[in-house]
Design an enzyme around this catalytic site. Structure first.
Site, mmCIF file in Angstrom:
data_model
loop_
_atom_site.group_PDB
_atom_site.id
_atom_site.type_symbol
_atom_site.label_atom_id
_atom_site.label_comp_id
_atom_site.label_asym_id
_atom_site.label_seq_id
_atom_site.Cartn_x
_atom_site.Cartn_y
_atom_site.Cartn_z
ATOM 1 N N LYS A 184 0.825 -1.208 0.000
ATOM 2 C CA LYS A 184 0.000 0.000 0.000
ATOM 3 C C LYS A 184 0.861 1.262 0.000
ATOM 4 C CE LYS A 184 -3.872 -2.303 2.244
ATOM 5 N NZ LYS A 184 -4.383 -2.758 0.986
ATOM 6 N N CYS A 185 1.844 1.277 -0.865
ATOM 7 C CA CYS A 185 2.832 2.348 -0.931
ATOM 8 C C CYS A 185 2.776 2.975 -2.321
ATOM 9 C CB CYS A 185 4.218 1.740 -0.671
ATOM 10 S SG CYS A 185 5.626 2.851 -0.879
ATOM 11 N N GLY A 186 3.144 4.227 -2.427
ATOM 12 C CA GLY A 186 3.220 4.858 -3.733
ATOM 13 C C GLY A 186 4.224 4.190 -4.658
ATOM 14 N N THR A 190 4.627 0.868 -4.745
ATOM 15 C CA THR A 190 4.178 -0.513 -4.959
ATOM 16 C C THR A 190 4.190 -0.935 -6.432
ATOM 17 O OG1 THR A 190 2.918 -0.489 -2.912
ATOM 18 C CG2 THR A 190 2.302 -2.164 -4.517
#
Length: 163
Positions: A35-37, A39
């Site tokens: 859930k990371c930019g 990803t």
């Protein structure tokens, strides 16, 4: 000394992962999060894995939830997300801490390596990358923002591939 020496870690799907199986191979170790930019880097990591696997290379994903809780899922949820969303086939470990007092032994070994800017020590964010030579030593370290298929990462992988 190999970064794999005396390191015990489990596979994402449970059970011990034998890191000694990577001796003799080039490996890209990456702390990952769902859930990371950053990803979407999973796509490039999977392409690297597919491109170089036949030449003695693998990506090893290491889920970590230490950066703003961006890997909150269970092992099953992480595996399903990676497979269904990005078609990930490379091996993944259990979720671990990469910084702090509970830093996993694998990362205690990795963080001593410097990147091109001289950064050593704590992992800065999700998707920090380490190229490991066939003898188990760190060949290169890259910041999280460095794309997996950037020329510098590809060059380091190709230089580390077994003869």
């Amino acid at each position: 000394m190999s970064v794999y020496d005396a390191v015990e870690i489990d596979r994402l799907q449970g059970g011990p992962a034998d890191l000694s199986q990577y001796l003799g191979k080039a490996v890209l170790i990456v702390n990952v999060a769902s859930k990371c930019g950053l990803t979407p880097q999973y796509e490039g990591l999977e392409r690297l894995h597919e491109t170089y696997a036949a030449r003695g290379f693998t990506v090893l994903g290491v889920p970590c939830n230490q950066f703003m809780g961006q890997e909150p899922g269970t092992s099953e949820e992480i595996a399903e997300f990676c497979s269904a969303t990005y078609g990930v086939t490379f091996p993944m470990t259990e979720k671990v801490d990469v910084n702090g007092e509970s830093r996993h032994a694998l990362y205690r070994n990795l963080v001593t390596a410097a990147d091109a800017e001289g950064h050593t020590g704590d992992i800065r964010w999700n998707f920090e990358k380490f190229v490991i030579s066939p003898d188990g030593t760190v060949a290169a370290r890259f910041s999280p923002q460095t794309e997996p298929e950037s020329p510098e990462v590809i060059s380091a992988i190709e230089a580390a591939l077994p003869a």
